[in-house]
Design an enzyme around this catalytic site. Structure first.
Site, PDB file in Angstrom:
ATOM      1  N   ARG A  92       0.701 -31.719   8.392  1.00 48.84           N
ATOM      2  CA  ARG A  92       0.339 -30.813   7.296  1.00 48.84           C
ATOM      3  C   ARG A  92      -0.528 -31.578   6.305  1.00 48.84           C
ATOM      4  O   ARG A  92      -0.081 -32.568   5.730  1.00 48.84           O
ATOM      5  CB  ARG A  92       1.607 -30.290   6.628  1.00 48.84           C
ATOM      6  CG  ARG A  92       1.345 -29.435   5.417  1.00 48.84           C
ATOM      7  CD  ARG A  92       2.634 -28.786   4.871  1.00 48.84           C
ATOM      8  NE  ARG A  92       2.301 -28.067   3.661  1.00 48.84           N
ATOM      9  CZ  ARG A  92       2.676 -28.445   2.442  1.00 48.84           C
ATOM     10  NH1 ARG A  92       3.445 -29.499   2.255  1.00 48.84           N
ATOM     11  NH2 ARG A  92       2.298 -27.751   1.386  1.00 48.84           N
ATOM     12  N   HIS A 136      -3.647 -27.790  -2.851  1.00 52.60           N
ATOM     13  CA  HIS A 136      -2.623 -28.746  -3.279  1.00 52.60           C
ATOM     14  C   HIS A 136      -3.148 -29.409  -4.557  1.00 52.60           C
ATOM     15  O   HIS A 136      -3.385 -30.606  -4.602  1.00 52.60           O
ATOM     16  CB  HIS A 136      -2.341 -29.757  -2.163  1.00 52.60           C
ATOM     17  CG  HIS A 136      -1.016 -30.451  -2.281  1.00 52.60           C
ATOM     18  ND1 HIS A 136      -0.076 -30.468  -1.263  1.00 52.60           N
ATOM     19  CD2 HIS A 136      -0.470 -31.173  -3.280  1.00 52.60           C
ATOM     20  CE1 HIS A 136       0.979 -31.171  -1.635  1.00 52.60           C
ATOM     21  NE2 HIS A 136       0.763 -31.617  -2.860  1.00 52.60           N
ATOM     22  N   GLU A 181       3.409 -25.430  -3.945  1.00 55.31           N
ATOM     23  CA  GLU A 181       4.207 -25.574  -5.165  1.00 55.31           C
ATOM     24  C   GLU A 181       3.518 -24.996  -6.402  1.00 55.31           C
ATOM     25  O   GLU A 181       3.162 -25.730  -7.334  1.00 55.31           O
ATOM     26  CB  GLU A 181       4.563 -27.050  -5.398  1.00 55.31           C
ATOM     27  CG  GLU A 181       5.352 -27.657  -4.263  1.00 55.31           C
ATOM     28  CD  GLU A 181       5.789 -29.099  -4.541  1.00 55.31           C
ATOM     29  OE1 GLU A 181       5.365 -29.675  -5.554  1.00 55.31           O
ATOM     30  OE2 GLU A 181       6.567 -29.624  -3.736  1.00 55.31           O
ATOM     31  N   ASN A 309       9.658 -26.486  -0.032  1.00 54.47           N
ATOM     32  CA  ASN A 309       9.744 -27.917  -0.324  1.00 54.47           C
ATOM     33  C   ASN A 309      11.049 -28.155  -1.053  1.00 54.47           C
ATOM     34  O   ASN A 309      11.334 -27.493  -2.062  1.00 54.47           O
ATOM     35  CB  ASN A 309       8.584 -28.376  -1.211  1.00 54.47           C
ATOM     36  CG  ASN A 309       7.255 -28.340  -0.464  1.00 54.47           C
ATOM     37  OD1 ASN A 309       7.205 -28.006   0.723  1.00 54.47           O
ATOM     38  ND2 ASN A 309       6.191 -28.702  -1.152  1.00 54.47           N
ATOM     39  N   TYR A 311      13.668 -31.109  -2.656  1.00 54.75           N
ATOM     40  CA  TYR A 311      13.912 -32.503  -3.041  1.00 54.75           C
ATOM     41  C   TYR A 311      15.257 -32.725  -3.713  1.00 54.75           C
ATOM     42  O   TYR A 311      15.892 -33.757  -3.497  1.00 54.75           O
ATOM     43  CB  TYR A 311      12.803 -32.994  -3.992  1.00 54.75           C
ATOM     44  CG  TYR A 311      11.496 -33.215  -3.275  1.00 54.75           C
ATOM     45  CD1 TYR A 311      11.210 -34.426  -2.648  1.00 54.75           C
ATOM     46  CD2 TYR A 311      10.549 -32.196  -3.169  1.00 54.75           C
ATOM     47  CE1 TYR A 311      10.022 -34.621  -1.958  1.00 54.75           C
ATOM     48  CE2 TYR A 311       9.356 -32.383  -2.481  1.00 54.75           C
ATOM     49  CZ  TYR A 311       9.100 -33.600  -1.878  1.00 54.75           C
ATOM     50  OH  TYR A 311       7.929 -33.806  -1.185  1.00 54.75           O
ATOM     51  N   GLU A 382       8.091 -29.781   2.973  1.00 51.10           N
ATOM     52  CA  GLU A 382       8.194 -31.125   2.394  1.00 51.10           C
ATOM     53  C   GLU A 382       9.657 -31.427   2.136  1.00 51.10           C
ATOM     54  O   GLU A 382      10.400 -30.567   1.668  1.00 51.10           O
ATOM     55  CB  GLU A 382       7.475 -31.256   1.043  1.00 51.10           C
ATOM     56  CG  GLU A 382       5.992 -31.347   1.097  1.00 51.10           C
ATOM     57  CD  GLU A 382       5.364 -31.522  -0.288  1.00 51.10           C
ATOM     58  OE1 GLU A 382       6.015 -32.102  -1.189  1.00 51.10           O
ATOM     59  OE2 GLU A 382       4.229 -31.058  -0.450  1.00 51.10           O
TER      60      GLU A 382
HETATM   61  O1  IFM Z   1       3.915 -35.967  -3.992  1.00 51.83           O
HETATM   62  C1  IFM Z   1       4.429 -34.697  -4.239  1.00 51.83           C
HETATM   63  C2  IFM Z   1       3.648 -33.651  -3.492  1.00 51.83           C
HETATM   64  O2  IFM Z   1       2.309 -33.679  -3.806  1.00 51.83           O
HETATM   65  C3  IFM Z   1       4.173 -32.277  -3.844  1.00 51.83           C
HETATM   66  N1  IFM Z   1       5.594 -32.212  -3.644  1.00 51.83           N
HETATM   67  C4  IFM Z   1       6.408 -33.241  -4.224  1.00 51.83           C
HETATM   68  C5  IFM Z   1       5.869 -34.612  -3.822  1.00 51.83           C
HETATM   69  C6  IFM Z   1       6.732 -35.707  -4.452  1.00 51.83           C
HETATM   70  O3  IFM Z   1       6.696 -35.618  -5.841  1.00 51.83           O
END
Ligand code: IFM
Length: 477
Positions: A92, A136, A181, A309, A311, A382
């Site tokens: 990606r 992005h 995002e 995504n 985290y 992600e």
């Molecule tokens: O590096 C970023 C990415 O560009 C977008 N998602 C989160 C990642 C980590 O912060």
């Protein structure tokens, strides 16, 4: 090691019953143009908001910029070879808008398109499925000068740009993400100002969020018409939001932050409406006069997939007097209408970004999207972690990152077992790169980058991930 999840050591994956993923599961890794390409002024590329921002003193740690980054623009074939050695099924990447359409309007820049054409061909030649993200975060600077995402016209410009890219690459690229995002583009870019273009105005952030989604919908309609075979989606960054206690005020704080972080995007895109409680929370910030008749129908144009995504989790509480200063993503200006909500630190292990490690949150997030919003195929577009790495005897043994991936892949498997149609997973990131306002001080990669020499060293996590891909799963614990 700060992570409580201890995965099997590299090389001993062969024991025990398997957690096998569905056949054809799309194992990938992700990057983004400004974070890796460099060559900022080559091949007809013009500045984006991130060039301007990173060249403005005080905006990025240590004055780092993406001018050179990982020099991927010049090293692309070698990087694809490394992907192939890892056995990636998909890669990606994002297209830099100012590389293919300088200044954000008008004709395409053939040199820019040719770079991505070569990348796509190189990937396909190695049996790697290209997954293209259109946006992005690198808005052409002239479009920002004309008002940026708070201006409605930017949505139309984005759809034109999407069409140019689809005309050039749509014969070979099957998977398309419109935006990556949009929360970050809107609320970090125009709310807190921690990201480019560095503006800080709650109403602008809300308008930007709407116009990003409008651009997404217009792009989907254009791509659908010209490339009917394409698989189209959007990528949203989602967080479970948990109240610190059961107290009604904490529960209400969680509702507010969930509204701004998650439902602001999920509801318009997947339901065609803004949540009523969110618009009520934002009453003091905006009257939503920027939402025109028909916008929500465009924004909710049918998709083929949803990218998520993931985290970390947000834990929040009602305000208290004299709360401590917060890190950038907790800055009150990121949360218009909820500025006084308090983000709570639980003391659980965190990554080098200070983000809490919470793999069960991935199960929660995937189940929520599937159970509350859509039957569409889901992809984790992600997931990953920054940790401090070191090269020792030519190797980078990133046990914490490997443990993070391991825990989250177990969570992904659990979600599939619970009925979530999860079809793929993209590790963030293929390689260390420019981590936005943190510059090169945070490393998320499975491949170490030596920024002085541009040498690449696959870390332990890369070897481990290659083995996961090879066996399409993990050993059960
Ligand atoms: O590096 C970023 C990415 O560009 C977008 N998602 C989160 C990642 C980590 O912060």
């Amino acid at each position: 090691m700060s992570n409580p999840h201890h995965p099997p050591a590299v090389g001993v994956l062969d024991q025990g019953p398997e957690l096998t993923f569905p056949p054809g599961f799309l194992w990938g890794a992700a990057t983004a143009a400004y974070q890796i390409e460099g060559a900022a002024t080559e091949g007809g590329r013009t500045p984006s908001i991130w060039d301007t921002f990173s060249h403005t003193e005080g905006r990025v740690v240590a004055g780092h910029t993406g001018d050179v980054a990982c020099d991927h623009y010049h090293r692309m074939p070698d990087d694809v070879r490394l992907m192939a050695e890892m056995g990636l099924k998909s890669y990606r990447f994002s297209v830099a808008w100012p590389r293919v359409q300088p200044n954000g309007s008008g004709p395409a820049n053939q040199q820019g398109l040719d770079f991505y054409g070569r990348l796509v061909d190189e990937l396909l030649g190695h049996g790697i499925e290209p997954w293209l993200t259109l946006y992005h975060w690198d808005l052409p600077q002239p479009l920002e000068d004309a008002g940026g995402w708070p201006a409605r016209d930017t949505a139309a410009r984005f759809a034109d740009y999407a069409q140019l890219v689809a005309d050039a690459l749509g014969d070979r690229v099957k998977y398309w993400t419109t935006l990556n995002e949009p929360w970050c583009s809107a609320f970090l870019g125009y709310g807190s100002g921690a990201h480019a273009p560095g503006r800080s105005d709650g109403a602008d952030a809300v308008r930007a969020g709407h116009h990003l989604m409008l651009g997404h919908g217009l792009a989907v309609q254009a791509l659908r018409a010209s490339r009917p075979q394409a698989q189209l989606g959007i990528t949203v960054n989602l967080y479970p939001v948990t109240p610190a206690t059961d107290a009604p005020a904490d529960v209400d704080a969680a509702r507010r932050i969930d509204g701004l972080a998650n439902r602001f995007f999920l509801d318009p895109v997947l339901r065609g409406s803004y949540p009523a409680d969110l618009t009520a929370d934002l009453r003091e910030v905006t009257d939503f006069g920027h939402v025109h008749d028909g916008d929500l129908a465009v924004i909710s144009s049918p998709l083929d997939l949803v990218g998520i995504n993931y985290y970390s989790r947000h834990v929040v509480a009602a305000p208290v007097e004299g709360a401590e200063p917060e890190p950038y993503w907790r800055a009150p200006s990121c949360w218009p209408g909820s500025e006084d909500v308090r983000f709570v630190t639980r003391g659980v292990p965190v990554t080098d970004m200070d983000w809490e490690i919470d793999a069960p949150g991935l199960v929660e997030t995937l189940r929520r999207v599937h159970e509350e919003y859509t039957d569409l195929p889901l992809y984790v577009t992600e997931n990953g972690s920054a940790f401090v790495d070191a090269v020792v005897d030519g190797r980078v043994d990133d046990v914490d990152r490997l443990a993070y991936f391991d825990a989250h892949l177990r969570a992904a498997h659990e979600a599939i077992s619970a009925g979530v149609p999860l079809r793929g997973y993209f590790a963030w990131s293929l390689m260390d790169n420019f981590e936005w306002a943190w510059g090169y001080t945070k490393r998320f990669g499975m491949i170490w980058i030596d920024y002085d020499t541009q040498a690449r060293i696959p870390k332990s996590s890369a070897r481990w991930y290659a083995e996961v891909i090879r066996r399409n799963g993990l050993a059960a614990q």
